[in-house]
Design a protein around this motif. Structure first.
Motif, PDB file in Angstrom:
ATOM      1  N   LYS A 164       1.252  -1.010   0.355  1.00 40.58           N
ATOM      2  CA  LYS A 164       0.477  -0.241   0.062  1.00 40.58           C
ATOM      3  C   LYS A 164       0.761   1.306  -0.348  1.00 40.58           C
ATOM      4  CE  LYS A 164      -3.981   0.444   0.489  1.00 40.58           C
ATOM      5  NZ  LYS A 164      -5.231   0.183  -0.305  1.00 40.58           N
ATOM      6  N   PHE A 217       2.099   1.415  -3.514  1.00 42.56           N
ATOM      7  CA  PHE A 217       1.514   2.130  -4.691  1.00 42.56           C
ATOM      8  C   PHE A 217       1.088   3.617  -4.180  1.00 42.56           C
ATOM      9  CE2 PHE A 217      -1.271  -1.991  -4.663  1.00 42.56           C
ATOM     10  CZ  PHE A 217      -0.858  -2.065  -6.468  1.00 42.56           C
ATOM     11  N   ASP A 231      -9.684  -6.287   0.097  1.00 39.42           N
ATOM     12  CA  ASP A 231      -8.645  -5.359  -0.512  1.00 39.42           C
ATOM     13  C   ASP A 231      -7.925  -5.458  -1.326  1.00 39.42           C
ATOM     14  OD1 ASP A 231      -8.062  -2.612   0.339  1.00 39.42           O
ATOM     15  OD2 ASP A 231      -6.808  -3.371   2.191  1.00 39.42           O
ATOM     16  N   THR A 284      -7.842  -3.698  -4.955  1.00 36.27           N
ATOM     17  CA  THR A 284      -7.249  -2.553  -5.680  1.00 36.27           C
ATOM     18  C   THR A 284      -6.019  -2.794  -6.999  1.00 36.27           C
ATOM     19  OG1 THR A 284      -6.147  -2.079  -3.455  1.00 36.27           O
ATOM     20  CG2 THR A 284      -4.560  -1.660  -4.873  1.00 36.27           C
ATOM     21  N   TYR A 286      -6.119  -1.155 -10.760  1.00 32.34           N
ATOM     22  CA  TYR A 286      -4.863  -0.857 -11.451  1.00 32.34           C
ATOM     23  C   TYR A 286      -4.943  -1.116 -12.452  1.00 32.34           C
ATOM     24  CZ  TYR A 286       0.230  -1.731 -12.934  1.00 32.34           C
ATOM     25  OH  TYR A 286       0.961  -1.882 -13.983  1.00 32.34           O
TER      26      TYR A 286
END
Length: 502
Positions: A107, A110, A140, A144, A148
């Motif tokens: 995270k 990212f 989660d 994500t 992406y």
């Protein structure tokens, strides 16, 4: 202070040395080391003591608050540097810590636009998370990766893959949360009270009827854990022990088939089985269940304490008081005992009081165990410390009443007991008329016959006879009461009380 104590139990001195967090020479480090050491050695149990010893100031002093924040920040940061894959952890526990540690790193990457590195970590983690059924983490990660591939990478096939997977896990996550919510709804009233709850069975039946069809579709760890706990509440609420054992056996069989070690569910359901066997007076089977339970419990964690709480009770009901005493001293001297919730510590203190009553009447010879001087017991302090149970009128407060009477009898404090008769009788008639505490009602009536009959044994036996017969006609295995309510069988306590009069 409890937040720092919790962190220091995890981040021990050897681990700190490994990451060199306390071995620098920056200003204030020496004070920081002292602060850490005093907490680790149990010298600081609250912020007032720490601030006074370190600075001669109150806990609100800026200099103390700065030191406190500095230590907490270092301890939290060190969690990401130490090895959390201890040998005592199961493969699922190790995977849990590793996955969330790696996901935190992903995270951050990212957020720093290091997307290639982050995506690589995310894909690797998703494989592990699927295997160990970390549904929330699956949601989660898939969310994500969908974002992406849909908005940055432009790979429609991968976007669709993670979108479909996300929809599946979101649906499962909602079901898991619903089952967990139902379990909490059934459990929350028992946190500080052991009084029976009459409406639990109907609620549990309604909740389980809603969850049960989903169990055939999903083999989810969390869904089945909470669903079986809700189902167990149907029978535990009415003390239907054979049916509850059946629920436990089915749950154990389900979780034993997992490709990883499902430690928490196996602890929970072996523990429930042990309670059932204690209540059914099947002590050998209870011992087997507690032994299985302890295989999945880390020394010093909450479930470890709860299992030994049951083990203590088991030996008390068997009449093996020396073994009960050994368990109690081992538990109460454990370095993490002080960190237990107040209500759990209170249960152990009540157990300790019963042992001291046995010592007082010479039913327990502490000289044999060699541990009689390890803890001093003061009756007045005991009652003052257990304020948490005073409002639990149909639960743990009953112990405080019985212990007060029993110690009055053992110490021949007859005037004090006579003065309390009327108030205790009113308490009995107000709170103990319910069918779920009938054994408590009969036993208290019997005890109150002692002062009412002027402590003459022949008169006591005659007047208490109807209640004694009623107690015998309602054995523990048939009584609708929680197992903690009877540390020693009332029949045995009655015998000891009468012996004191001789």
């Amino acid at each position: 202070m409890k937040d720092l104590i919790d962190l220091i139990h995890i981040i021990t001195k050897p681990k700190l040395r490994e990451v060199e967090l306390m071995n620098d020479s920056r200003p204030g480090t020496s004070k920081l080391q002292d602060f850490y050491t005093h907490i680790a050695e149990g010298q600081f149990q609250d912020d007032d003591t720490a601030a006074s010893r370190l600075y001669g100031a109150s806990k609100d002093a800026p200099v103390y608050q700065k030191l406190r924040k500095n230590l907490k920040d270092r301890l939290v940061n060190s969690l990401f540097l130490i090895d959390l894959k201890q040998a005592s952890y199961t493969n699922r526990q190790k995977a849990f810590y590793e996955c969330y540690k790696e996901w935190a790193a992903a995270k951050i990457l990212f957020g720093k636009n290091a997307r290639n590195a982050a995506v690589g970590i995310a894909r690797k983690l998703l494989k592990i998370s699927r295997k160990y059924e970390f549904t929330e983490l699956n949601v989660d990660i898939c969310h994500t990766l969908r974002l992406y591939h849909g908005t940055m990478d432009g790979d429609y096939a991968k976007y669709q893959q993670y979108h479909q997977e996300l929809m599946t896990y979101e649906k499962l996550w909602i079901l898991e949360n619903k089952a967990e919510h139902y379990y909490i709804e059934l459990s929350i009233g028992f946190v500080n009270s052991r009084a029976p709850k009459a409406d639990i069975q109907a609620k549990a039946q309604e909740y389980y009827a809603e969850i049960e069809p989903t169990l055939k579709t999903y083999n989810s760890y969390q869904l089945h854990l909470c669903a079986h706990l809700v189902e167990a509440a149907i029978y535990s609420s009415i003390n239907d022990y054979p049916s509850l054992i059946d629920v436990c056996d089915r749950a154990i069989a389900f979780f034993e088939q997992k490709e990883y070690t499902a430690a928490i569910p196996l602890q929970v359901f072996y523990y429930q089985k042990a309670i059932c066997h204690v209540q059914l007076r099947e002590f050998d089977l209870a011992k087997q269940a507690t032994e299985e339970c302890l295989k999945y419990s880390d020394n010093g964690n909450f479930n470890w304490f709860k299992t030994y709480e049951l083990n203590f009770m088991l030996h008390m009901h068997e009449g093996n008081y020396l073994q009960s005493q050994a368990i109690l001293y081992m538990v109460m001297q454990h370095q993490q005992f002080a960190d237990l919730p107040e209500n759990i510590q209170g249960i152990w203190k009540i157990s300790e009081a019963y042992l001291h009553f046995l010592v007082q009447i010479k039913a327990l010879d502490t000289a044999e165990s060699g541990i009689s001087k390890k803890r001093k017991f003061r009756l007045n302090k005991f009652f003052n410390e257990l304020q948490v149970f005073y409002m639990d009128k149909q639960g743990m407060n009953i112990h405080l009443i019985f212990l007060e009477i029993l110690f009055n009898i053992a110490n021949h404090q007859y005037d004090e007991l006579i003065d309390r008769v009327e108030a205790l009788d009113k308490y009995r008639m107000r709170y103990l008329q319910d069918g779920v505490v009938l054994r408590c009602n009969y036993f208290l009536k019997m005890l109150l016959q002692i002062p009412k009959s002027s402590f003459r044994k022949a008169d006591i036996l005659q007047k208490a006879a109807p209640d004694f017969q009623a107690l015998m006609a309602l054995p523990i295995e048939m009584a609708n009461q929680t197992f903690e309510i009877e540390v020693l069988p009332y029949e045995k306590l009655w015998e000891y009380a009468l012996n004191c009069l001789e």
